[in-house]
Design a protein around this motif. Structure first.
Motif, PDB file in Angstrom:
ATOM      1  N   UNK A   1      52.510  52.657  41.896  1.00 53.70           N
ATOM      2  CA  UNK A   1      51.090  51.935  41.783  1.00 53.70           C
ATOM      3  C   UNK A   1      52.512  50.612  42.004  1.00 53.70           C
ATOM      4  N   UNK A   2      53.443  50.739  42.349  1.00 54.75           N
ATOM      5  CA  UNK A   2      54.954  49.704  41.559  1.00 54.75           C
ATOM      6  C   UNK A   2      54.321  49.078  42.991  1.00 54.75           C
ATOM      7  N   UNK A   3      54.801  49.473  44.162  1.00 60.16           N
ATOM      8  CA  UNK A   3      54.984  49.329  45.026  1.00 60.16           C
ATOM      9  C   UNK A   3      53.450  47.752  45.850  1.00 60.16           C
ATOM     10  N   UNK A   4      52.474  48.489  44.953  1.00 62.99           N
ATOM     11  CA  UNK A   4      51.291  47.381  45.588  1.00 62.99           C
ATOM     12  C   UNK A   4      50.828  47.065  43.648  1.00 62.99           C
ATOM     13  N   UNK A   5      51.397  46.319  42.463  1.00 55.05           N
ATOM     14  CA  UNK A   5      51.470  46.155  41.306  1.00 55.05           C
ATOM     15  C   UNK A   5      50.915  44.535  41.592  1.00 55.05           C
ATOM     16  N   UNK A   6      51.004  43.349  42.748  1.00 57.11           N
ATOM     17  CA  UNK A   6      50.656  42.713  42.135  1.00 57.11           C
ATOM     18  C   UNK A   6      48.674  42.281  42.096  1.00 57.11           C
ATOM     19  N   UNK A   7      48.245  43.748  43.964  1.00 52.22           N
ATOM     20  CA  UNK A   7      47.117  43.409  43.530  1.00 52.22           C
ATOM     21  C   UNK A   7      46.678  44.922  42.566  1.00 52.22           C
ATOM     22  N   UNK A   8      47.633  46.089  41.889  1.00 53.27           N
ATOM     23  CA  UNK A   8      46.725  46.846  41.012  1.00 53.27           C
ATOM     24  C   UNK A   8      46.653  45.738  39.798  1.00 53.27           C
ATOM     25  N   UNK A   9      47.032  44.492  39.816  1.00 55.55           N
ATOM     26  CA  UNK A   9      46.924  44.252  38.545  1.00 55.55           C
ATOM     27  C   UNK A   9      45.421  43.166  38.911  1.00 55.55           C
ATOM     28  N   UNK A  10      45.527  42.778  40.250  1.00 55.13           N
ATOM     29  CA  UNK A  10      44.073  41.777  40.102  1.00 55.13           C
ATOM     30  C   UNK A  10      42.945  42.411  39.932  1.00 55.13           C
ATOM     31  N   UNK A  11      43.552  43.895  40.823  1.00 61.72           N
ATOM     32  CA  UNK A  11      41.986  45.032  40.439  1.00 61.72           C
ATOM     33  C   UNK A  11      41.765  44.540  39.141  1.00 61.72           C
ATOM     34  N   UNK A  12      42.822  45.240  38.155  1.00 60.72           N
ATOM     35  CA  UNK A  12      42.108  45.772  37.187  1.00 60.72           C
ATOM     36  C   UNK A  12      41.832  44.337  36.124  1.00 60.72           C
ATOM     37  N   UNK A  13      42.111  43.369  36.951  1.00 63.36           N
ATOM     38  CA  UNK A  13      41.197  42.700  36.269  1.00 63.36           C
ATOM     39  C   UNK A  13      39.830  42.119  36.180  1.00 63.36           C
ATOM     40  N   UNK A  14      39.466  43.102  37.862  1.00 62.80           N
ATOM     41  CA  UNK A  14      38.431  42.588  38.832  1.00 62.80           C
ATOM     42  C   UNK A  14      37.572  43.520  37.636  1.00 62.80           C
ATOM     43  N   UNK A  15      37.998  44.842  37.356  1.00 61.53           N
ATOM     44  CA  UNK A  15      37.367  46.042  37.251  1.00 61.53           C
ATOM     45  C   UNK A  15      37.082  44.892  35.426  1.00 61.53           C
ATOM     46  N   UNK A  16      38.059  44.539  35.067  1.00 62.85           N
ATOM     47  CA  UNK A  16      37.820  44.210  33.276  1.00 62.85           C
ATOM     48  C   UNK A  16      36.832  43.740  33.190  1.00 62.85           C
ATOM     49  N   UNK A  17      36.678  42.806  33.957  1.00 65.93           N
ATOM     50  CA  UNK A  17      35.548  41.559  33.944  1.00 65.93           C
ATOM     51  C   UNK A  17      34.060  42.105  34.803  1.00 65.93           C
ATOM     52  N   UNK A  18      34.388  42.726  35.251  1.00 72.71           N
ATOM     53  CA  UNK A  18      33.035  43.911  36.297  1.00 72.71           C
ATOM     54  C   UNK A  18      32.140  44.742  34.620  1.00 72.71           C
TER      55      UNK A  18
END
Length: 141
Positions: free
Chosen positions: A16-33
């Motif tokens: 996950x570390x190499x994609x951490x920015x995208x993963x964080x953005x995806x997390x909040x997208x999923x959270x708000x969905x």
């Protein structure tokens, strides 16, 4: 958690570390969905900085799993701060769901059933410690 589960979580987090920015953005997208009402907790928040904080906190927890007793005080402090942000007990289940969905999307086939079980156990441990610390704080108030 078993030592094998800890290893699985730690090894998969390395991916996950190499994609951490995208993963964080995806997390909040999923959270708000999952729960759009949670957006209200982040109205004045720089979400890029928030994502970096999320990934740093996850890294801290993941790396500390093999010595959980040493990270518990920091996790408890984090939970107490989250009470002040408006986080409620029922939010932890939503966060867990968003985390698992994010890992599934971000890691693809590397997110095996064994990794899912390990991450679910890790998050369950984290959430239970945070919920207990939040309750203690609220009872003391």
């Amino acid at each position: 958690m078993t030592p094998e589960q800890i290893t699985l979580v730690q090894e998969s987090f390395r991916e996950v570390v190499p994609i951490k920015e995208a993963a964080a953005a995806l997390f909040y997208e999923k959270l708000f969905a999952i729960d759009g009402s949670l957006r209200a907790l982040f109205v004045e928040t720089d979400m890029k900085k928030q994502g970096a904080k999320l990934m740093a906190a996850l890294g801290f927890v993941v790396h500390g799993l093999s010595r959980a007793d040493t990270i518990l005080p920091t996790i408890q402090d984090l939970a107490r701060r989250h009470v002040g942000y408006g986080v409620e007990e029922h939010h932890y289940a939503t966060v867990g769901q968003a985390l698992i969905q994010t890992l599934e999307a971000g890691l693809g086939e590397a997110f095996t059933q064994e990794a899912r079980v390990a991450w679910t156990a890790a998050y369950g441990l984290l959430a239970s410690v945070m919920i207990a610390a939040a309750k203690e704080m609220q009872l003391a108030a």
